[in-house]
Design an enzyme around this catalytic site. Structure first.
Site, PDB file in Angstrom:
ATOM      1  N   ASP A  71     -18.017 -71.176  17.671  1.00 14.44           N
ATOM      2  CA  ASP A  71     -17.866 -69.827  18.218  1.00 14.44           C
ATOM      3  C   ASP A  71     -18.801 -68.830  17.547  1.00 14.44           C
ATOM      4  OD1 ASP A  71     -16.191 -70.200  15.890  1.00 14.44           O
ATOM      5  OD2 ASP A  71     -15.310 -68.235  16.310  1.00 14.44           O
ATOM      6  N   GLU A 122     -13.541 -69.795  14.222  1.00 13.90           N
ATOM      7  CA  GLU A 122     -13.793 -69.386  12.832  1.00 13.90           C
ATOM      8  C   GLU A 122     -13.965 -67.883  12.716  1.00 13.90           C
ATOM      9  OE1 GLU A 122     -16.063 -68.326   9.223  1.00 13.90           O
ATOM     10  OE2 GLU A 122     -16.674 -68.065  11.317  1.00 13.90           O
ATOM     11  N   HIS A 325     -24.272 -61.789  12.736  1.00 12.04           N
ATOM     12  CA  HIS A 325     -23.677 -60.740  13.589  1.00 12.04           C
ATOM     13  C   HIS A 325     -24.663 -59.610  13.890  1.00 12.04           C
ATOM     14  CE1 HIS A 325     -19.440 -61.860  11.801  1.00 12.04           C
ATOM     15  NE2 HIS A 325     -20.153 -62.922  12.150  1.00 12.04           N
TER      16      HIS A 325
END
EC number: 3.5.1.130
Length: 351
Positions: A71, A122, A325
């Protein structure tokens, strides 16, 4: 391995990574990306399936379990390969966190016959890792967890996490009254917790308890008879403490209200002298690198594995963790190639 075979293998490894990065897999929508990994293992005549929570399970030699997460966090970064003076660069969400580590481990697993699991969830609650440790009959002999460390980095430690929600209520009254209302109680409690863990400037971040409020809400209740306050908070826990010890300290500062602690992840710190750490140092040097031992201030699935399994482990993977991110997430494919080679050598040494 001959040069021709090596080039073919690297091309296949790069294609797998590009394919998986092109498939969005924001938590909890990991299935399509997981199925691409299943196809890869099936093409190499490996037993593989998706388990009840969606993990990719490819069991084999449990001398090493290679595992990373499928993920990603949200973020639309157009997938492309850019030619640069330093070689090809793959752009896309998850290229670093953690599809680069994930795919390099899948390739190493088929080359060496090691066990592999691509876990889900996760980025939110580690549901895949938690299910894995509860569902396996026995622990592996060693674990390599996949997160970006740079191809020369070996991550041995992560802080833990304690998260919860503070809730308080007080009688409503005119704002000129001197007594605290619930909002002030929430502010005062959190200020006391922050003061408790205020570090000296010379203390490394990894060794600190850091306190972050992540959401706050308060005001007059719908019936107008009370003031209500809620605050979601997180405390990062260094290996010096357990989450229960931090909880006891934080609860000791309550004068009004309660805290529902609903997220606990214990910190982990592995020795640099384990067989896994030694194998990584040797393999990185063999590939011309300078090994660096790392400690991360966040958490990962290695925290979950270390709590459940008493075996040596480390976290490793290609990519710059500063791009986790980030809106410019990208990975140098030459680094990915090196990481595949390092993981293959490490796994062969441990098996």
């Amino acid at each position: 391995m001959s040069e021709a075979v090596s080039e073919d293998a690297d091309a296949e490894a790069r294609q797998l990574l590009e394919d998986v990065v092109r498939i969005p897999s924001i938590t909890p929508e990991e299935r399509e990306a997981a199925e691409r990994l299943v196809e890869f293992f099936e093409a190499h005549d490996r037993e593989v399936w998706l388990d009840d929570v969606g993990n990719v399970r490819a069991p084999a030699d449990d001398g090493v379990l290679l595992t990373s997460h499928v993920d990603t966090v949200p973020g639309d970064i157009p997938v492309r390969i850019e030619e640069t003076d330093e070689g090809d660069v793959l752009w896309g969400r998850g290229s670093v966190d953690a599809k680069g580590p994930l795919c390099s481990m899948a390739v190493a697993a088929v080359r060496t016959g090691a066990s592999f699991v691509g876990v889900v969830g996760e980025e939110v609650d580690s549901r895949g890792a938690r299910y894995l440790v509860s569902d396996r009959d026995a622990e592996p002999d060693a674990v390599v967890n996949g997160e970006p460390s740079g191809w020369e980095g070996i991550t041995l430690g992560y802080r833990g996490l304690l998260g919860g929600t503070y809730v308080a209520t007080s009688e409503s009254g005119h704002s000129s009254r001197p007594e605290n209302n619930a909002i002030q109680d929430a502010i005062d409690w959190w200020a006391a917790v922050e003061d408790e863990f205020e570090p000296d400037d010379w203390v490394p971040v990894f060794e600190r308890v850091t306190c972050k409020p992540v959401d706050i809400d308060g005001g007059i209740s719908e019936d107008g008879l009370s003031v209500e306050a809620t605050m979601d908070v997180q405390l990062r826990v260094p290996p010096e403490y357990t989450t229960d010890e931090i909880r006891e300290i934080a609860d000791g500062h309550l004068t009004n209200g309660t805290v529902h602690w609903d997220d606990k992840v214990e910190p982990v710190m592995q020795s640099p002298r384990t067989p896994v750490a030694r194998a990584f140092r040797a393999a990185i040097r063999q590939h011309g690198g300078d090994p660096t031992l790392l400690r991360k201030t966040g958490t990962s699935d290695m925290n979950v594995f270390a709590k459940a399994w008493d075996c040596p482990m480390a976290t490793y993977g290609p990519g710059d963790s500063d791009l986790d991110h980030a809106p410019d997430e990208h990975i140098h494919l030459a680094e990915y190639d090196r990481a595949v080679g390092v993981l293959t050598d490490v796994t062969e040494r441990l098996l």
